[in-house]
Design an enzyme around this catalytic site. Structure first.
Site, PDB file in Angstrom:
ATOM      1  N   LYS A 192     -11.664  -2.000  22.472  1.00 44.94           N
ATOM      2  CA  LYS A 192     -11.627  -3.118  23.403  1.00 44.94           C
ATOM      3  C   LYS A 192     -10.363  -3.017  24.263  1.00 44.94           C
ATOM      4  O   LYS A 192      -9.271  -2.807  23.743  1.00 44.94           O
ATOM      5  CB  LYS A 192     -11.641  -4.441  22.632  1.00 44.94           C
ATOM      6  CG  LYS A 192     -12.103  -5.639  23.438  1.00 44.94           C
ATOM      7  CD  LYS A 192     -12.380  -6.833  22.537  1.00 44.94           C
ATOM      8  CE  LYS A 192     -12.966  -7.978  23.334  1.00 44.94           C
ATOM      9  NZ  LYS A 192     -13.280  -9.142  22.489  1.00 44.94           N
ATOM     10  N   GLU A 197     -21.804 -20.900  13.316  1.00 45.31           N
ATOM     11  CA  GLU A 197     -21.545 -22.335  13.389  1.00 45.31           C
ATOM     12  C   GLU A 197     -22.342 -23.129  12.357  1.00 45.31           C
ATOM     13  O   GLU A 197     -21.838 -24.098  11.792  1.00 45.31           O
ATOM     14  CB  GLU A 197     -21.848 -22.848  14.799  1.00 45.31           C
ATOM     15  CG  GLU A 197     -20.902 -22.323  15.863  1.00 45.31           C
ATOM     16  CD  GLU A 197     -21.230 -20.925  16.365  1.00 45.31           C
ATOM     17  OE1 GLU A 197     -20.445 -20.384  17.170  1.00 45.31           O
ATOM     18  OE2 GLU A 197     -22.277 -20.377  15.933  1.00 45.31           O
ATOM     19  N   ARG A 247     -25.835 -24.870  17.930  1.00 45.70           N
ATOM     20  CA  ARG A 247     -26.471 -23.933  17.015  1.00 45.70           C
ATOM     21  C   ARG A 247     -26.533 -24.463  15.585  1.00 45.70           C
ATOM     22  O   ARG A 247     -27.163 -23.861  14.719  1.00 45.70           O
ATOM     23  CB  ARG A 247     -25.702 -22.605  17.051  1.00 45.70           C
ATOM     24  CG  ARG A 247     -25.731 -21.920  18.410  1.00 45.70           C
ATOM     25  CD  ARG A 247     -24.489 -21.079  18.677  1.00 45.70           C
ATOM     26  NE  ARG A 247     -24.312 -20.020  17.730  1.00 45.70           N
ATOM     27  CZ  ARG A 247     -24.756 -18.759  17.884  1.00 45.70           C
ATOM     28  NH1 ARG A 247     -25.417 -18.435  18.971  1.00 45.70           N
ATOM     29  NH2 ARG A 247     -24.530 -17.847  16.982  1.00 45.70           N
TER      30      ARG A 247
END
Length: 619
Positions: free
Chosen positions: A280, A364, A392
């Site tokens: 990344k 979540e 969610r």
């Protein structure tokens, strides 16, 4: 410039292989130049340059379906599919979206703003392809961060058993936004350490090809392969156990190798998983050193990596500080995040009380259920989560928390309009979702002082599940009322009443000032609590008004305005004009919060104009 000649993926496929390294360098420079001006997701896109080029070398995304997971790593894809000229409008009102959007291009197969759904979507596309007897490839590009979400495994489990040919590309960079946590990242780290496995598997397949499974030779060599694989890495890989042909791990910055492996995956039958290891922030030293900071970043100086505008205190940071202070006084208080430690302001808590801080990954629903379990056993769990991601976990909020009246506390961050991330990230559903659950208390601070008071109130004074909803960014001019009253009159008036909550209170007060200058006596009522509503107090304020306007940055169905209008009707109140000033049924696009408020009439001018029109019609 090679990039200037790229107008579609067909141009990428026409390039000589020797030109590809230069293209990748130009793409990274292109990203840096543009994102430094507009802000956006930089580190994740720098990491997938070679992978995206390889995908467009091997596949035709005008026909083949490429499903991104989350989609914040789609900038390179957009640059290669005819949208380079739009990057100056990235994440701006009516500009280029920061996520895949089918309305932008045929090359964007599916909207992608939330994590962990790509395999399920891709499997649906593959099944449709089979049922319609069509011929195209289906790919899901999923990051290892998204593998911390349970939906990813529901998709993998079903896809592996389906027999459908689809390709799952696992972009493994060891990060989601914060560093990944849990057993799955550890599992992937072990896989990365055994590249010999991939080389042996490729040799094995080329040697024995499509030898029938029933033949003695195949069975012998299959046992040999299994034995050798176990000597390289004990135990079968998770993905092979699910039914995937596993290829990897592959260096995600080795473009020729990526093209070879993707071409091989394209030729195989059945579900295939290609495990790619990327870095990344690749190619930009500041992003490589601090990929979390450059995951989603405001405009910055590319030479120094420093933000052009320093951010001040936000509701997120104020929440984290208030919670940390309370945790010093009560050891029952714990903090939970779903891969958003820094974004939700919990970094100070995590440093001060690491044993009471839990990052559950992009999960979540699990976060809510775990909080419920902790509450059942006497702890006070606080789950800080973005409003858009809280969606969610709706069933867990109902079944695991509310039904048993368990005392969990939600810090609902980024509530309302959030700006540049657009449709998939605005927090416009939590009002309807949370106020519709029996037993939930929902508090709405308009200032940092109110937020601090409400954190203490939620932790120590209210039973059952509690949510504190607050917006992205800082407070407005209203300094706040720190009383525990559910509704507070901020200004007297006799003709019109403006009702609001949260930071829209600032817009209501300004609108009232505008109306007063025009001779319309206007009262302002602020709701500190929107569930349960203190309807008797509200009805006292609405009585006798010529116009009542309820200002909210949420959808109309399930809004507070609808509840108040219903309460007025049930009480027999006659009001010439009850105005619900909200988003109606429109998904708001990307744009600054100020621009979006203006577009939907949620700023002071819009609120005043709505009342002005109503009063003029009455006259």
């Amino acid at each position: 410039m090679i990039l200037d000649s790229i107008h579609s993926p067909a141009d990428v496929r026409e390039l000589d292989q020797k030109q590809l390294p230069q293209l990748c360098r130009e793409l990274r420079q292109f990203l840096l130049e543009n994102v430094s001006k507009t802000g956006g997701h930089l580190a994740s896109n720098l990491g997938v340059v070679e992978l995206t080029v390889a995908i467009h070398r091997v596949f035709d995304t005008a026909q083949d379906r490429l499903v991104f997971d989350v989609g914040h790593q789609s900038y390179v894809h957009k640059a290669l599919t005819g949208r380079q000229a739009l990057f100056s409008t990235l994440r701006q009102l009516d500009g280029l979206s920061g996520f895949p959007k089918p309305y932008e291009s045929v090359h964007d197969s599916f909207i992608a703003g939330h994590a962990s759904n790509s395999v399920s979507v891709a499997l649906g596309m593959a099944r449709a392809r089979t049922l319609q007897d069509k011929d195209y490839q289906v790919l899901a590009l999923i990051g290892d961060g998204a593998l911390t979400g349970g939906l990813a495994y529901e998709g993998l489990n079903n896809a592996g058993a389906s027999g459908e040919h689809l390709i799952v590309i696992l972009n493994d960079n060891g990060m989601s936004i914060d560093p990944n946590v849990g057993a799955i990242p550890d599992h992937l780290a072990r896989l990365r350490s055994k590249p010999a496995y991939y080389h042996f598997k490729k040799w094995y397949r080329s040697l024995f090809g499509e030898t029938p499974a029933k033949s003695a030779l195949y069975r012998f060599n299959h046992r040999l392969k299994t034995s050798l694989k176990k000597s390289i890495w004990p135990g079968s890989t998770l993905f092979e156990d699910m039914g995937f042909t596993y290829l990897g791990p592959i260096d995600g910055h080795d473009l020729p190798r990526l093209c070879d492996v993707l071409s091989w995956a394209k030729e195989l039958n059945g579900p295939v998983l290609v495990h790619v290891h990327t870095r990344k922030g690749k190619g930009y030293s500041f992003a490589e050193r601090d990929p979390g900071k450059f995951h989603g970043i405001s405009p910055f100086d590319p030479e120094t990596g420093l933000l052009l505008k320093r951010g001040g205190e936000t509701f997120s940071s104020a929440f984290g500080k208030a919670l940390t202070d309370c945790a010093a006084k009560d050891s029952r208080i714990c903090a939970i995040t779903a891969a958003m430690e820094d974004g939700t302001g919990l970094t100070p808590f995590a440093k001060a009380y690491p044993s009471r801080f839990f990052d559950v990954g992009i999960a979540e629903g699990h976060g809510v259920s775990m909080a419920a379990g902790m509450a059942k056993q006497g702890m006070i769990p606080v789950f800080a989560v973005y409003s858009t991601f809280l969606q969610r976990s709706y069933d867990m909020l109902v079944h695991d928390a509310a039904l048993q009246k368990l005392h969990i506390v939600l810090g609902v961050d980024r509530a309302g309009l959030v700006g540049a991330d657009g449709e998939t990230h605005h927090g416009c559903l939590d009002v309807a979702c949370l106020t519709g659950i029996p037993g939930f208390t929902v508090l709405c601070p308009a200032s940092f002082a109110e937020l601090r008071a409400m954190v203490r109130q939620a932790l120590f004074e209210i039973d059952g599940p509690v949510a504190i909803r607050y917006p992205r960014g800082g407070e407005g001019g209203f300094t706040g009322d720190t009383s525990a009253r559910a509704a507070v009159r901020l200004k007297d008036g006799s003709k019109a009443l403006l009702i609001s909550y949260g930071t829209l209170t600032n817009q209501a007060l300004e609108a009232a000032e505008q109306l007063e200058k025009e001779g319309i006596s206007t009262k302002v009522l602020k709701l500190n609590r929107i569930a349960p509503l203190d309807m008797p107090s509200i009805l006292q304020e609405t009585e006798g008004m010529d116009a009542v306007l309820i200002l909210e940055d949420c959808f109309e169905n399930g809004s507070v305005g609808q509840q108040i209008a219903a309460g007025m009707a049930e009480a027999g109140q006659r009001c010439s004009h009850v105005i619900l000033q909200n988003l109606k049924d429109h998904f708001a696009p990307a744009g600054s919060v100020e621009q979006l408020r203006h577009r939907f009439g949620l700023d002071a001018g819009g609120a005043a104009n709505a009342v002005r029109k109503a009063m003029a019609y009455e006259q």
